[in-house]
Design a protein around this motif. Structure first.
Motif, PDB file in Angstrom:
ATOM      1  N   PHE A 289     -36.197   9.048  22.158  1.00  0.00           N
ATOM      2  CA  PHE A 289     -34.814   8.868  22.592  1.00  0.00           C
ATOM      3  C   PHE A 289     -33.943   8.210  21.523  1.00  0.00           C
ATOM      4  O   PHE A 289     -34.425   7.454  20.674  1.00  0.00           O
ATOM      5  N   SER A 290     -32.633   8.485  21.618  1.00  0.00           N
ATOM      6  CA  SER A 290     -31.704   8.006  20.603  1.00  0.00           C
ATOM      7  C   SER A 290     -31.589   6.490  20.591  1.00  0.00           C
ATOM      8  O   SER A 290     -31.309   5.895  19.547  1.00  0.00           O
ATOM      9  N   ASN A 291     -31.809   5.824  21.742  1.00  0.00           N
ATOM     10  CA  ASN A 291     -31.722   4.358  21.746  1.00  0.00           C
ATOM     11  C   ASN A 291     -32.843   3.744  20.904  1.00  0.00           C
ATOM     12  O   ASN A 291     -32.658   2.700  20.269  1.00  0.00           O
ATOM     13  N   VAL A 292     -34.018   4.405  20.885  1.00  0.00           N
ATOM     14  CA  VAL A 292     -35.103   3.943  20.019  1.00  0.00           C
ATOM     15  C   VAL A 292     -34.721   4.169  18.557  1.00  0.00           C
ATOM     16  O   VAL A 292     -35.007   3.329  17.686  1.00  0.00           O
ATOM     17  N   PHE A 293     -34.049   5.277  18.291  1.00  0.00           N
ATOM     18  CA  PHE A 293     -33.566   5.555  16.936  1.00  0.00           C
ATOM     19  C   PHE A 293     -32.591   4.477  16.479  1.00  0.00           C
ATOM     20  O   PHE A 293     -32.692   3.963  15.351  1.00  0.00           O
ATOM     21  N   VAL A 294     -31.667   4.104  17.345  1.00  0.00           N
ATOM     22  CA  VAL A 294     -30.682   3.074  16.997  1.00  0.00           C
ATOM     23  C   VAL A 294     -31.381   1.740  16.748  1.00  0.00           C
ATOM     24  O   VAL A 294     -31.060   1.018  15.788  1.00  0.00           O
TER      25      VAL A 294
ATOM     26  N   SER B 214     -18.394  22.822  14.414  1.00  0.00           N
ATOM     27  CA  SER B 214     -18.429  23.623  13.186  1.00  0.00           C
ATOM     28  C   SER B 214     -19.702  24.450  13.186  1.00  0.00           C
ATOM     29  O   SER B 214     -20.649  24.176  13.937  1.00  0.00           O
ATOM     30  N   TRP B 215     -19.736  25.471  12.311  1.00  0.00           N
ATOM     31  CA  TRP B 215     -20.949  26.262  12.182  1.00  0.00           C
ATOM     32  C   TRP B 215     -22.087  25.430  11.606  1.00  0.00           C
ATOM     33  O   TRP B 215     -23.255  25.664  11.909  1.00  0.00           O
ATOM     34  N   PHE B 216     -21.749  24.448  10.756  1.00  0.00           N
ATOM     35  CA  PHE B 216     -22.793  23.562  10.239  1.00  0.00           C
ATOM     36  C   PHE B 216     -23.464  22.815  11.381  1.00  0.00           C
ATOM     37  O   PHE B 216     -24.697  22.734  11.443  1.00  0.00           O
ATOM     38  N   ASP B 217     -22.672  22.260  12.288  1.00  0.00           N
ATOM     39  CA  ASP B 217     -23.230  21.550  13.431  1.00  0.00           C
ATOM     40  C   ASP B 217     -24.082  22.478  14.284  1.00  0.00           C
ATOM     41  O   ASP B 217     -25.189  22.110  14.714  1.00  0.00           O
ATOM     42  N   PHE B 218     -23.579  23.679  14.542  1.00  0.00           N
ATOM     43  CA  PHE B 218     -24.307  24.630  15.382  1.00  0.00           C
ATOM     44  C   PHE B 218     -25.632  25.026  14.738  1.00  0.00           C
ATOM     45  O   PHE B 218     -26.690  24.996  15.392  1.00  0.00           O
ATOM     46  N   ILE B 219     -25.603  25.381  13.456  1.00  0.00           N
ATOM     47  CA  ILE B 219     -26.816  25.830  12.766  1.00  0.00           C
ATOM     48  C   ILE B 219     -27.821  24.686  12.634  1.00  0.00           C
ATOM     49  O   ILE B 219     -29.029  24.872  12.843  1.00  0.00           O
ATOM     50  N   ALA B 220     -27.320  23.486  12.279  1.00  0.00           N
ATOM     51  CA  ALA B 220     -28.213  22.335  12.135  1.00  0.00           C
ATOM     52  C   ALA B 220     -28.889  22.006  13.463  1.00  0.00           C
ATOM     53  O   ALA B 220     -30.106  21.747  13.521  1.00  0.00           O
ATOM     54  N   TRP B 221     -28.103  22.042  14.551  1.00  0.00           N
ATOM     55  CA  TRP B 221     -28.673  21.759  15.862  1.00  0.00           C
ATOM     56  C   TRP B 221     -29.701  22.815  16.261  1.00  0.00           C
ATOM     57  O   TRP B 221     -30.801  22.476  16.714  1.00  0.00           O
TER      58      TRP B 221
ATOM     59  N   LEU C 208     -23.742  10.783  13.784  1.00  0.00           N
ATOM     60  CA  LEU C 208     -24.625   9.883  14.504  1.00  0.00           C
ATOM     61  C   LEU C 208     -25.431  10.628  15.564  1.00  0.00           C
ATOM     62  O   LEU C 208     -26.652  10.460  15.666  1.00  0.00           O
ATOM     63  N   GLU C 209     -24.779  11.466  16.344  1.00  0.00           N
ATOM     64  CA  GLU C 209     -25.485  12.193  17.396  1.00  0.00           C
ATOM     65  C   GLU C 209     -26.486  13.177  16.806  1.00  0.00           C
ATOM     66  O   GLU C 209     -27.615  13.306  17.295  1.00  0.00           O
ATOM     67  N   LEU C 210     -26.098  13.866  15.739  1.00  0.00           N
ATOM     68  CA  LEU C 210     -27.005  14.820  15.103  1.00  0.00           C
ATOM     69  C   LEU C 210     -28.220  14.100  14.524  1.00  0.00           C
ATOM     70  O   LEU C 210     -29.353  14.606  14.606  1.00  0.00           O
ATOM     71  N   ALA C 211     -28.010  12.920  13.952  1.00  0.00           N
ATOM     72  CA  ALA C 211     -29.136  12.137  13.420  1.00  0.00           C
ATOM     73  C   ALA C 211     -30.080  11.734  14.541  1.00  0.00           C
ATOM     74  O   ALA C 211     -31.304  11.717  14.364  1.00  0.00           O
ATOM     75  N   GLY C 212     -29.515  11.427  15.714  1.00  0.00           N
ATOM     76  CA  GLY C 212     -30.357  11.108  16.865  1.00  0.00           C
ATOM     77  C   GLY C 212     -31.231  12.284  17.265  1.00  0.00           C
ATOM     78  O   GLY C 212     -32.409  12.099  17.621  1.00  0.00           O
ATOM     79  N   TYR C 213     -30.683  13.493  17.189  1.00  0.00           N
ATOM     80  CA  TYR C 213     -31.484  14.670  17.524  1.00  0.00           C
ATOM     81  C   TYR C 213     -32.488  15.009  16.423  1.00  0.00           C
ATOM     82  O   TYR C 213     -33.542  15.594  16.693  1.00  0.00           O
TER      83      TYR C 213
ATOM     84  N   ILE D 252     -22.734   3.616   9.310  1.00  0.00           N
ATOM     85  CA  ILE D 252     -22.622   4.652   8.276  1.00  0.00           C
ATOM     86  C   ILE D 252     -22.680   6.039   8.912  1.00  0.00           C
ATOM     87  O   ILE D 252     -21.852   6.915   8.622  1.00  0.00           O
ATOM     88  N   LEU D 253     -23.665   6.248   9.780  1.00  0.00           N
ATOM     89  CA  LEU D 253     -23.804   7.550  10.445  1.00  0.00           C
ATOM     90  C   LEU D 253     -22.605   7.845  11.341  1.00  0.00           C
ATOM     91  O   LEU D 253     -22.134   8.987  11.412  1.00  0.00           O
ATOM     92  N   ARG D 254     -22.108   6.812  12.013  1.00  0.00           N
ATOM     93  CA  ARG D 254     -20.936   7.010  12.865  1.00  0.00           C
ATOM     94  C   ARG D 254     -19.705   7.338  12.044  1.00  0.00           C
ATOM     95  O   ARG D 254     -18.913   8.215  12.417  1.00  0.00           O
ATOM     96  N   ARG D 255     -19.544   6.654  10.913  1.00  0.00           N
ATOM     97  CA  ARG D 255     -18.396   6.917  10.042  1.00  0.00           C
ATOM     98  C   ARG D 255     -18.466   8.320   9.446  1.00  0.00           C
ATOM     99  O   ARG D 255     -17.443   8.998   9.288  1.00  0.00           O
ATOM    100  N   LEU D 256     -19.672   8.780   9.133  1.00  0.00           N
ATOM    101  CA  LEU D 256     -19.843  10.127   8.596  1.00  0.00           C
ATOM    102  C   LEU D 256     -19.648  11.204   9.666  1.00  0.00           C
ATOM    103  O   LEU D 256     -19.458  12.375   9.337  1.00  0.00           O
ATOM    104  N   GLY D 257     -19.740  10.811  10.939  1.00  0.00           N
ATOM    105  CA  GLY D 257     -19.559  11.767  12.032  1.00  0.00           C
ATOM    106  C   GLY D 257     -20.822  12.499  12.431  1.00  0.00           C
ATOM    107  O   GLY D 257     -20.759  13.504  13.144  1.00  0.00           O
TER     108      GLY D 257
END
Length: 289
Positions: A65-70, A179-186, A97-102, A90-95
């Protein structure tokens, strides 16, 4: 070598009859490597497999889970004498954070569904990991069975995409349409998880237990496979019972996980695309910023 019967499209509906399902399981039992272990060896094999399965599912359930990641990023920050929220910000500023959690979520599925079973195969049994479903083998002979599983579910996905609960649930990554980057990465993370899942349940689980308990491995596999679907919408959890059964039979017949992976991939991407289309959120740019 295990013998298999080719599934012809005209025979598919007959194959779905409960008697035919049992006949298919009988056929699996009647061919090697079913019941090729002595009773003491079978006892130890069942113990090792189920102990490994239990450990892996427990690990994934509590660590993904993402809370363990945080919390982990906070611990890493404190080790480096940085503010506890350093990497989080840093992850939140880069936009991302959620993708890093996944990415964290997927990484633990790789560890639990792939790496730990692979270590057991290599170190304890001295076998080749690729022999536990990674080869293509007879997947092509059973295309009709996989198509039969995929087609009605995709139809159901289209119908379900008009439901608000469905739209609120999928995609899991809520910025997939940014974005397509978000879609493809996910989707890459999501499908990687499914590939590891197929190896865990239809590769390692089935192939390791088959020499000990034959086709009964399918029934044993279906129970934890159902249970990992409990957090999802009830139709998906309910469907996991028959879905796991048929994928298990096909995996043992084809001696491969690839058919099951492509079925899962088609359903997963189909659900995400259907949800984004209904919400008019398909990406329009490649990069989000």
């Amino acid at each position: 070598m295990t013998t298999t019967r080719r599934l012809q499209p005209a025979a598919i509906l007959r194959w779905l009859h409960p008697r035919q399902i049992m006949a298919a399981l009988d056929d699996i039992d009647a061919t090697a490597p079913s019941y090729t272990m002595s009773r003491p060896a079978a006892l130890r094999r069942v113990f090792a497999v189920l102990a490994c399965i239990s450990l892996c599912l427990l690990l994934i359930h509590y660590v993904k889970f993402s809370n363990v990641f945080v919390e982990t990023t906070a611990l890493l920050s404190r080790w480096q004498d940085l503010p506890a929220n350093h990497y989080y910000m840093i992850l939140r500023r880069l936009g991302f954070l959620e993708l890093a959690g996944y990415a964290w979520w997927t990484a633990w599925h790789v560890v639990g569904y792939l790496l730990i079973p692979a270590l057991l195969i290599k170190l304890l049994w001295k076998d080749r990991v690729r022999d536990y479903g990674w080869r293509w083998n007879d997947t092509g002979k059973h295309w009709a069975g996989y198509a039969l599983l995929l087609s009605p579910i995709l139809l159901f996905v289209v119908i379900a995409s008009f439901n608000r609960d469905f739209l609120a649930h999928y995609p899991f990554y809520k910025q997939s349409g940014r974005s397509w980057f978000d879609f493809i990465a996910w989707e890459a993370l999501y499908l990687c998880q499914f590939l590891c899942l197929e190896f865990f349940f239809r590769g390692f689980f089935l192939q390791a237990l088959r020499p000990a308990i034959g086709a009964n491995a399918v029934w044993v596999m279906c129970v934890p496979y159902l249970m990992i679907h409990f957090p999802k919408l009830w139709p998906e959890a309910f469907g996991a019972i028959s879905f796991g059964l048929f994928l298990g039979i096909l995996a043992l017949r084809s001696r491969s996980i690839w058919g099951g992976f492509f079925v899962h991939a088609g359903i997963a991407v189909g659900m995400d695309v259907a949800s984004l289309v209904q919400q008019d959120k398909l990406p329009s740019v490649f990069w989000p910023f």
